[in-house]
Design an enzyme around this catalytic site. Sequence first.
Site, PDB file in Angstrom:
ATOM      1  CD1 TRP A  69     -55.404  38.599  87.131  1.00  0.00           C
ATOM      2  CD2 TRP A  69     -56.969  39.366  88.032  1.00  0.00           C
ATOM      3  NE1 TRP A  69     -56.118  37.351  87.670  1.00  0.00           N
ATOM      4  CE2 TRP A  69     -56.958  37.778  88.102  1.00  0.00           C
ATOM      5  CE3 TRP A  69     -57.812  39.967  88.819  1.00  0.00           C
ATOM      6  CZ2 TRP A  69     -58.256  37.281  88.990  1.00  0.00           C
ATOM      7  CZ3 TRP A  69     -58.994  39.425  89.565  1.00  0.00           C
ATOM      8  CH2 TRP A  69     -59.346  38.225  89.513  1.00  0.00           C
ATOM      9  CG  ASP A 104     -49.537  42.465  95.655  1.00  0.00           C
ATOM     10  OD1 ASP A 104     -50.240  41.694  95.103  1.00  0.00           O
ATOM     11  OD2 ASP A 104     -48.744  42.054  96.488  1.00  0.00           O
ATOM     12  CG  ASP A 128     -51.718  44.478 105.336  1.00  0.00           C
ATOM     13  OD1 ASP A 128     -52.602  43.917 104.378  1.00  0.00           O
ATOM     14  OD2 ASP A 128     -51.475  43.842 106.518  1.00  0.00           O
ATOM     15  CE  LYS A 175     -56.898  33.874  94.605  1.00  0.00           C
ATOM     16  NZ  LYS A 175     -55.653  33.527  93.435  1.00  0.00           N
TER      17      LYS A 175
HETATM   18  C1  LIG Z   1     -52.473  35.174  93.466  1.00  0.00           C
HETATM   19  S1  LIG Z   1     -51.374  36.448  93.740  1.00  0.00           S
HETATM   20  C2  LIG Z   1     -52.246  37.606  92.416  1.00  0.00           C
HETATM   21  C3  LIG Z   1     -51.730  37.349  91.020  1.00  0.00           C
HETATM   22  C4  LIG Z   1     -52.250  38.586  90.235  1.00  0.00           C
HETATM   23  N1  LIG Z   1     -53.703  38.829  90.364  1.00  0.00           N
HETATM   24  C5  LIG Z   1     -51.678  38.511  88.982  1.00  0.00           C
HETATM   25  O1  LIG Z   1     -52.583  38.373  88.001  1.00  0.00           O
HETATM   26  O2  LIG Z   1     -50.598  38.424  88.807  1.00  0.00           O
HETATM   27  C6  LIG Z   1     -52.258  37.014  95.274  1.00  0.00           C
HETATM   28  C7  LIG Z   1     -51.692  38.290  95.713  1.00  0.00           C
HETATM   29  O3  LIG Z   1     -52.336  38.990  96.913  1.00  0.00           O
HETATM   30  C8  LIG Z   1     -51.444  39.689  97.451  1.00  0.00           C
HETATM   31  N2  LIG Z   1     -51.898  39.941  98.882  1.00  0.00           N
HETATM   32  C9  LIG Z   1     -52.123  38.949  99.954  1.00  0.00           C
HETATM   33  N3  LIG Z   1     -52.543  39.526 100.903  1.00  0.00           N
HETATM   34  C10 LIG Z   1     -52.417  41.026 100.790  1.00  0.00           C
HETATM   35  C11 LIG Z   1     -52.816  41.973 101.496  1.00  0.00           C
HETATM   36  N4  LIG Z   1     -53.143  41.920 102.927  1.00  0.00           N
HETATM   37  N5  LIG Z   1     -52.674  43.185 100.847  1.00  0.00           N
HETATM   38  C12 LIG Z   1     -52.266  43.223  99.708  1.00  0.00           C
HETATM   39  N6  LIG Z   1     -51.908  42.484  98.850  1.00  0.00           N
HETATM   40  C13 LIG Z   1     -52.168  41.183  99.479  1.00  0.00           C
HETATM   41  C14 LIG Z   1     -50.107  38.810  97.560  1.00  0.00           C
HETATM   42  O4  LIG Z   1     -49.030  39.767  97.957  1.00  0.00           O
HETATM   43  C15 LIG Z   1     -50.222  38.316  95.925  1.00  0.00           C
HETATM   44  O5  LIG Z   1     -49.302  39.072  95.235  1.00  0.00           O
END
Ligand SMILES: C[S@@+](CC[C@H](N)C(=O)[O-])C[C@H]1O[C@@H](n2cnc3c(N)ncnc32)[C@H](O)[C@@H]1O
Length: 215
Positions: free
Chosen positions: A66, A84, A100, A164
């Site tokens: 993204w 992230d 986080d 999402k």
């Molecule tokens: C589906 S992936 C995103 C893909 C990204 N949009 C791309 O285009 O490459 C979901 C991401 O959400 C992150 N994530 C999940 N919980 C999170 C949190 N509490 N804080 C930050 N990031 C988080 C995960 O580490 C993961 O990398």
Amino acid sequence: MKISGKMSLSSRMWLDRRERDPYLKKARTDGYCSRAAYKLMEIDDKFHLIKRAKSIVDLGAAPGSWCQLFSRRAEKTSQITAVDLRNFQPPDGVLLVTGDFEDDDLRQALINRLNGAVDLVASDMAPTTLGHPRTDHLRIMRLAEAAYSFAQDTLARGGNFIVKIFQGGDEKCFLDSLKNNFHKVLFFKPKSSRSESSEIYIVALDFKAHREFDF
Ligand SMILES: C[S@@+](CC[C@H](N)C(=O)[O-])C[C@H]1O[C@@H](n2cnc3c(N)ncnc32)[C@H](O)[C@@H]1O
């Protein structure tokens, strides 16, 4: 890819599906680090949100497709901030905040690093799925709520929000709440999102900004 030895049926099916996935092939050709780029691309092709955004926050940004699309489509002068849990190499000019997003201190640090109000908050955050639909739904709804709260604190009037979720029951209430703060709110299922997945995006347009003053 050739893998020797015995493989379980589910691993074989997963590999077959990957090899047949047109979006994965396309991502390799187009230079995106993941097929997720095409979900955002479909949203942007329909609503044209990136080009006019001077400040963008990308939540759940790793591995970075993204971010890549934001940097390709936004003006060179736009500020792109990515967040992230995982560290990754963002495109040039993108500021990465690792941590986080559910942590209050991280959110405050993020707000402090922004140069004023944001035009687009986009959340692709997702928990590691457990395969228990109700639990996965509740966990992603918590991330979506955190993203929404952040969007309310940071969006400029007229700003936009993409988030999402996994469908599972609570999204209707969430959508209704968004309708109080945005002029137009809708569900969007990109063609590049697997049909068997409960994943869907909510696109909330034209923030009403009830805040008395912009930060
Ligand atoms: C589906 S992936 C995103 C893909 C990204 N949009 C791309 O285009 O490459 C979901 C991401 O959400 C992150 N994530 C999940 N919980 C999170 C949190 N509490 N804080 C930050 N990031 C988080 C995960 O580490 C993961 O990398």
